[in-house]
Scaffold this motif. Structure first.
Motif, short mmCIF file in Angstrom:
data_model
loop_
_atom_site.label_atom_id
_atom_site.label_comp_id
_atom_site.label_asym_id
_atom_site.label_seq_id
_atom_site.Cartn_x
_atom_site.Cartn_y
_atom_site.Cartn_z
N UNK A 1 19.55 -50.23 -24.37
CA UNK A 1 18.56 -49.82 -25.07
C UNK A 1 18.84 -48.98 -26.45
N UNK A 2 19.89 -47.96 -25.99
CA UNK A 2 20.14 -47.05 -27.24
C UNK A 2 21.02 -48.16 -28.52
N UNK A 3 21.99 -49.07 -27.85
CA UNK A 3 22.61 -49.84 -28.53
C UNK A 3 21.44 -50.53 -29.64
N UNK A 4 20.43 -51.10 -29.00
CA UNK A 4 19.39 -51.89 -29.80
C UNK A 4 18.73 -51.06 -30.83
N UNK A 5 18.27 -49.96 -30.39
CA UNK A 5 17.70 -49.00 -31.28
C UNK A 5 18.45 -48.48 -32.50
N UNK A 6 19.84 -48.14 -32.30
CA UNK A 6 20.72 -47.92 -33.10
C UNK A 6 21.20 -48.83 -34.23
N UNK A 7 20.99 -50.23 -33.57
CA UNK A 7 21.36 -51.36 -34.60
C UNK A 7 20.26 -51.59 -35.64
N UNK A 8 18.89 -51.12 -34.82
CA UNK A 8 17.61 -51.34 -35.69
C UNK A 8 17.69 -50.14 -36.78
N UNK A 9 18.06 -49.14 -36.62
CA UNK A 9 18.29 -47.97 -37.55
C UNK A 9 19.33 -48.52 -38.51
N UNK A 10 20.43 -49.08 -38.26
CA UNK A 10 21.82 -49.36 -39.29
C UNK A 10 20.83 -50.36 -39.95
N UNK A 11 20.40 -51.60 -39.28
CA UNK A 11 19.66 -52.66 -40.34
C UNK A 11 18.69 -52.15 -41.46
N UNK A 12 18.00 -51.28 -40.84
CA UNK A 12 17.01 -50.38 -41.86
C UNK A 12 17.35 -49.76 -42.88
N UNK A 13 18.61 -49.19 -42.71
CA UNK A 13 19.09 -48.42 -43.64
C UNK A 13 19.86 -48.82 -44.31
N UNK A 14 20.91 -49.77 -43.89
CA UNK A 14 21.87 -50.62 -44.62
C UNK A 14 22.85 -49.84 -45.45
N UNK A 15 23.44 -48.93 -44.87
CA UNK A 15 24.43 -48.12 -45.60
C UNK A 15 25.59 -47.72 -44.71
N UNK A 16 26.95 -47.62 -44.99
CA UNK A 16 28.12 -47.52 -44.31
C UNK A 16 27.81 -45.93 -43.57
N UNK A 17 27.44 -44.94 -44.54
CA UNK A 17 27.24 -43.60 -43.94
C UNK A 17 26.41 -43.42 -43.10
N UNK A 18 25.36 -44.27 -42.81
CA UNK A 18 24.33 -44.08 -41.63
C UNK A 18 24.87 -44.65 -40.46
N UNK A 19 25.95 -45.81 -40.48
CA UNK A 19 26.82 -46.11 -39.62
C UNK A 19 27.50 -44.94 -38.95
N UNK A 20 28.10 -44.14 -39.64
CA UNK A 20 29.24 -42.98 -39.32
C UNK A 20 28.30 -42.09 -38.45
N UNK A 21 27.06 -41.73 -39.10
CA UNK A 21 26.38 -40.85 -38.26
C UNK A 21 25.75 -41.24 -36.91
N UNK A 22 25.26 -42.56 -36.95
CA UNK A 22 24.86 -43.13 -35.60
C UNK A 22 26.05 -43.19 -34.47
N UNK A 23 27.29 -43.39 -34.98
CA UNK A 23 28.36 -43.58 -33.96
C UNK A 23 28.45 -42.61 -33.05
N UNK A 24 28.53 -41.39 -33.42
CA UNK A 24 28.64 -40.23 -32.33
C UNK A 24 27.52 -40.31 -31.22
N UNK A 25 26.24 -40.53 -31.72
CA UNK A 25 25.24 -40.78 -30.66
C UNK A 25 25.39 -41.81 -29.77
N UNK A 26 26.09 -42.87 -30.02
CA UNK A 26 26.26 -43.86 -28.94
C UNK A 26 27.72 -43.50 -28.02
N UNK A 27 28.79 -42.97 -28.81
CA UNK A 27 29.85 -42.41 -28.21
C UNK A 27 29.52 -41.34 -27.30
N UNK A 28 28.70 -40.50 -27.52
CA UNK A 28 28.22 -39.29 -26.82
C UNK A 28 27.57 -39.59 -25.49
#
Lengths: 186, 104, 121
Positions: C49-76
């Motif tokens: 579920x978290x992977x889906x939501x984070x993917x949705x945020x990344x698709x909406x924001x469409x920038x590499x820096x967002x991806x870097x901010x989102x990564x620790x959430x999933x890793x954690x």
């Protein structure tokens, strides 16, 4: 412990630092990701925080095997993601289906490896895949005791066991020691 | 975009229903662990809703909030799990955490 | 429809999928027979579920820096979810918080019995 000469002690300390390095680098990278910026300040403060954290919350050094196969690592990660997706919808199906969940099983899986690191990684992977979780670990004999949901027969329990062993084999192929690779192949 | 806002409302409905069901399990128990697991699901749903809100409103300001919430979730879970195991060892009986016969 | 529209649509679909997994967890909590089974229900929105939501945020924001901010959430989450599941699972097993009649096999119980026989008289 036998007595050590000065050069050997220095070698020991160097080895210890080398073993800690992956953890330190990972912590610094995490710190930079948290700040969302890559700058001298975030790198330096990250190094300071990483050293402080590893000093204060001391963990026994992880014994890495020193072997890493990028191809099999990629294979493992893809398979892991695939497993998570399939198992998530499987458990979701078990929640919705009229029959529900009738029975579970507690299964002992005797891992092939003797390495703590591989045992831990296997346990983490198994826990992250929905439908199975680790209840206890026998570290000396490297046995995982799992609780698996929706297991209705001994054959299905056997299937879960071979599934766990195949996960272990995938991890060993990616980052296990050459010794373990031989053993899992046998 | 009509399709999109319909999907957004659908997601909102699903999350709300999930939170309500988790809340039912928190209230009904029967054991501390059941309540703990249910409140964990409630918190996970909250984390996902925080993320979903960012998608709907098109910003990324509350990502740290997701991180903090998942931190809270693990500390709470570990604390309660330790408390439950300790309580069991303390009085030697298992009745405190288990009330048989309540579930079908 | 432009590419942006398609990406927005994909993000919305991912949200619905995440919501579906959450609902399945809620239904599982109510319908599964004992605490250890319910624990399985809890782990599924935590990861996918978290992977889906984070993917949705990344698709909406469409920038590499967002991806870097989102990564620790999933890793954690991926580092901590197994710990909490194991702690709760172990506490549940030790306090007998499961229905033994529903277990096909209990090899941990067998192992404990074997060990206590060996150390016993």
């Amino acid at each position: 412990m036998t007595e050590l000469r000065g050069s050997e002690v220095r070698k020991r300390i160097g080895w210890r630092l080398w073993q800690q390095l992956p953890l330190l680098v990972a912590l610094v990278v995490l710190w930079m990701l948290l700040w969302g910026t890559v700058s001298w300040i975030s790198v330096l403060s990250g190094v300071v925080v990483a050293i402080a954290v590893t000093r204060v919350f001391y963990l026994p050094p992880v014994e890495l095997s020193g072997r890493l196969n990028p191809f099999w690592l990629l294979v493992f990660l893809c398979r892991f993601f695939f497993d998570v997706v399939v198992a998530s919808f499987q458990v979701a199906g078990q929640a919705f289906r009229p029959r529900g969940v009738r029975s579970n099983a507690v299964i002992a899986v005797d891992l092939v490896t003797v390495s703590d690191f591989i045992t831990t990684l296997t346990a983490i992977t198994i826990s992250l895949i929905p439908g199975s979780l680790v209840l206890e670990v026998d570290r000396d004999r490297s046995i995982l005791y799992l609780h698996a949901i929706g297991v209705e027969s001994v054959e299905e329990a056997e299937r879960v066991r071979s599934k766990v062993l195949s996960v272990e084999r995938a991890i060993v192929r990616a980052i296990g020691s050459a010794d373990d690779v031989e053993r899992t192949r046998a | 975009m009509i399709v999109e806002s319909v999907l957004h409302w659908m997601a909102g409905g699903l999350f709300t229903a999930a939170a309500a069901l988790a809340l039912v399990r928190v209230v009904r128990g029967p054991s501390i662990l059941d309540r703990m697991i249910a409140s964990d699901v409630l918190l996970t749903t909250l984390i996902l809703v925080v993320g979903a809100e960012m998608v709907v409103n098109g910003h990324t300001r509350t990502v740290p909030l997701m991180l903090v919430l998942s931190g809270v979730a693990i500390f709470a879970t570990v604390a309660v799990a330790r408390y439950v195991s300790k309580q069991d060892r303390g009085d030697g009986s298992t009745d405190s955490a288990r009330s048989p016969g309540e579930e079908p | 429809m432009t590419l942006d529209d398609w990406l927005d649509l994909a993000a919305a679909l991912l949200l619905v999928l995440g919501g579906f997994l959450s609902l399945a967890a809620g239904v599982g909590l109510l319908r599964f027979p004992d605490a250890l089974s319910r624990l399985h229900a809890a782990t599924k929105p935590q990861v996918l579920g978290l992977i889906f939501i984070l993917a949705a945020i990344a698709l909406e924001a469409r920038s590499w820096s967002t991806l870097l901010v989102l990564a620790p959430v999933l890793v954690f989450q991926m580092l901590t979810a197994p710990i909490s599941a194991h702690m709760v699972g172990r506490a549940g097993y030790r306090t007998g918080n499961f229905r033994e009649d529903l277990l096909v096999t209990d090899e941990l119980d067998e192992a404990i019995e074997r060990a206590s026989k060996e150390t016993g008289p």
